[in-house]
Design a protein around this motif. Structure first.
Motif, mmCIF file in Angstrom:
data_model
loop_
_atom_site.group_PDB
_atom_site.id
_atom_site.type_symbol
_atom_site.label_atom_id
_atom_site.label_comp_id
_atom_site.label_asym_id
_atom_site.label_seq_id
_atom_site.Cartn_x
_atom_site.Cartn_y
_atom_site.Cartn_z
ATOM 1 N N GLU A 126 4.110 1.952 -10.630
ATOM 2 C CA GLU A 126 2.655 2.154 -10.716
ATOM 3 C C GLU A 126 2.264 2.676 -12.105
ATOM 4 N N ASP A 130 -5.775 2.628 -2.138
ATOM 5 C CA ASP A 130 -5.160 1.307 -2.132
ATOM 6 C C ASP A 130 -6.227 0.237 -1.997
ATOM 7 N N GLU A 159 0.828 -1.201 0.000
ATOM 8 C CA GLU A 159 0.000 0.000 0.000
ATOM 9 C C GLU A 159 0.868 1.259 0.000
ATOM 10 N N SER A 160 0.224 2.397 -0.186
ATOM 11 C CA SER A 160 0.941 3.675 -0.141
ATOM 12 C C SER A 160 1.653 3.805 1.201
ATOM 13 N N HIS A 205 0.199 -1.626 -6.260
ATOM 14 C CA HIS A 205 -0.539 -2.065 -5.072
ATOM 15 C C HIS A 205 -1.715 -2.965 -5.471
#
Length: 622
Positions: A193, A495, A55-56, A226
């Protein structure tokens, strides 16, 4: 040479005990180093793809920047060993590293508009790379740029050399970055990403393109994401990161089949799987998992919240929204953007209607036109028997307590200088629904309702995560007790696990408050989970509308089938499959000033399931 070094030398890229820290100031004015990547080790083999997933804030993008030496040395501290073809990147001179970045290691960044210079043409920016790193002449660089554009499937490549970045769609801009990254035939491609901000069909195109190019050139790929669905599509090996630590690492098939760590299980359970709602009529929550224990609850089907007995409380009829394009000294109308073209639908209390389509199809404009945030060009919007288009400004303002909107970007929709408690209380006070004491009590109640603590009301938006900010936006929308929420891409930027939490929250609120949702999205897998009915939009028109089960089980329009076929499926066995994808950009909605839209016909192919009649312009391959 020890065993670890001998093993590392067999890999194209080897990272050992990587630590990355950033400098910040403490409240007393001293210096604090915050470690965001902790003792990270992994390998990327020649010709293989390693996915780094998390995740971020997990440290995955920082890891890629540390490998390429793009972190500011004044504000960061990097330690550990990074070997590329046996050479230490950490010990390399800046000049040698710059040459390596331009030749053997290339990177695709997440946001193409921030990576491309808006004042230079696309052709110039790619040619510049070829001239700098391959020593080509200007003429040879232009010819090579055309070849690269053809290679990444940019239509009419030579004609587009003099276009600027804003002339391209998001998917085409990402293709330009891939062409630039491949211009020097790199041995390692780092893709950070590269599909997150793209529509599902464009995402499928980019994934297939990277896989094809990897087969052609034999390059290795470090793919940062993600999205576990994308991981299954692209990765041979997968590394899962959480708060700077490597949680789990191994072959993708094994990791998906038998995840060992609670956090990996949480990520996999949170992935919306297309087709998982087969045989289930009503919306269903995502399974909630305790990341500490790995225990997951059993997701439950939502109770029937829809008031099927009474008439729909929202009727949208023949809604049209066009934007005029003016030019010349007299500002004469030369063309129009047909953003929304003659759409109609109904919505009942407690129901979720999903409005689905790619960027530019008009779905967000439709949502804003219903609230008259954009003034409709034609059509009717009737809410509880009242035509919203006929209301004066003061009456419309009071009606907006009944219909509220949750926007896609919680960063932009919350004022950074206003505490969140004041932001939530503002609509209560401005609409005269209570005094400040009442508003404060209501804010505390709303924060608890969306899963936050009342003591957070004194904080500013920057002190919250993206998922928390979206919860605050939902709380603010609920402050005036609306009956209908227009959720415009409300979970698209989140996310995967946070997305699941917000979807569960929306379903809980619908169950308790009998809310109706107009859920605007391009994420078909989430739409399948949350909606009762689905409307598919293309170029401002609804091409198919019906019950969710009918749309997903038996799509009739070619565009609906295209959207569904593009959804990444979290099944590693598909890693070496090749899916047919189109390189075409979505057509422009701009029409000449004298253009008259054709009258569309619809056929009912099932109970409540309508499909726009389509002709030869919709090929079966589309």
């Amino acid at each position: 040479m020890n065993d670890m070094s001998r093993q590392a030398s067999k890999q194209l890229l080897s990272v050992r005990n990587l630590n990355v820290s950033f400098r910040s100031s403490d409240p007393k004015g001293g210096t604090v180093w915050n470690r965001v990547v902790k003792d990270l080790s992994f390998d990327v083999a020649s010709g293989k793809t390693l996915a780094v997933v998390g995740e971020s804030g997990s440290g995955k993008s920082v890891t890629s920047l540390a490998i390429t030496r793009l972190l500011d040395a004044r504000k960061s501290c990097v330690s550990g060993e990074i070997l590329f073809q046996g050479q230490s990147l950490t010990a390399m001179t800046d000049r040698r590293m710059r040459r390596l970045r331009g030749s053997d290691i290339s990177m695709i960044f997440q946001e193409p508009m921030t990576s491309l210079n808006p004042v230079y043409t696309i052709g110039h920016q790619v040619s510049e790379t070829l001239i700098e790193h391959r020593g080509l002449s200007a003429q040879a660089a232009e010819a090579e740029t055309v070849r690269l554009f053809d290679r990444v499937r940019i239509p009419s490549a030579r004609a587009r050399l003099k276009d600027f970045p804003h002339n391209f769609s998001g998917g085409m801009r990402q293709r330009v970055l891939i062409a630039m990254a491949l211009s020097c035939n790199p041995k390692l491609l780092i893709a950070d990403e590269p599909t997150t901000a793209l529509d599902v069909t464009i995402q499928a195109q980019i994934i297939e393109l990277i896989k094809e190019l990897q087969d052609e050139t034999g390059m290795s790929v470090l793919f940062i994401t993600h999205d576990m669905g994308v991981v299954a599509e692209v990765a041979d090996e997968t590394l899962v990161m959480f708060r700077g630590d490597a949680v789990e690492n191994g072959p993708t098939g094994e990791l998906f089949a038998n995840p060992q760590k609670p956090y990996t299980k949480a990520l996999l359970l949170a992935v919306p799987r297309l087709g998982s709602m087969s045989g289930i009529e009503r919306p269903m929550r995502f399974p909630a998992l305790d990341k500490a224990t790995g225990e997951a609850d059993t997701p439950r089907e939502s109770p029937d919240t829809v008031d099927w007995e009474n008439e729909p409380f929202l009727r949208v009829s023949n809604l049209v929204k066009r934007f005029e394009i003016r030019a010349g000294l007299l500002r004469k109308v030369t063309a129009r953007v047909h953003a929304v073209e003659n759409i109609s639908f109904e919505l009942r209390q407690g129901e979720t209607l999903a409005l689905v389509g790619e960027s530019g199809c008009g779905k967000s404009t439709a949502g804003q036109s219903i609230l008259r945030l954009q003034e409709p060009t034609a059509g009717n919007v009737v809410f509880e028997g009242i035509d919203l288009r006929s209301l004066a400004a003061d009456r419309l303002r009071s009606m907006r307590t009944e219909i509220q909107m949750v926007f896609q970007d919680p960063y932009a929709s919350l004022n950074p200088r206003i505490r969140v408690g004041d932001a939530i209380a503002e609509p209560i006070i401005s609409h005269g629904l209570g005094d400040r004491a009442f508003a404060a009590a209501r804010v505390a109640e709303l924060l608890e309702r969306v899963g936050l603590s009342p003591d957070m009301m004194s904080r500013f938006p920057h002190e919250f995560s993206g998922g928390q900010r979206q919860r605050i936006s939902i709380a603010r929308a609920l402050a005036v007790k609306p009956k209908l929420l227009v959720a415009d891409e409300a979970v698209s930027a989140l996310d995967v696990s946070i997305k699941a939490q917000v979807v569960n929250l929306l379903l809980d609120l619908q169950e308790r408050l009998k809310l109706a949702y107009l859920f605007i999205s391009h994420d078909m897998a989430v739409v399948e989970r949350i909606s009762h009915r689905v409307a598919i939009m293309y170029l401002g028109e609804i091409v198919e509308i019906g019950p969710r089960a009918a749309i997903f089980r038996s799509p009739r329009h070619p565009y609906t089938r295209r959207l569904l076929s593009a959804v990444p499926i979290p099944e590693p066995s598909r890693r070496h499959m090749r899916r047919p994808t189109s390189s075409d950009e979505i057509k422009s909605p701009i029409r000449s000033a004298d253009y008259i839209p054709p009258v569309r016909g619809y056929s009912e192919v099932g109970p409540g399931h309508f499909v726009q009649d389509f002709g030869s312009e919709w090929s079966t391959s589309f």
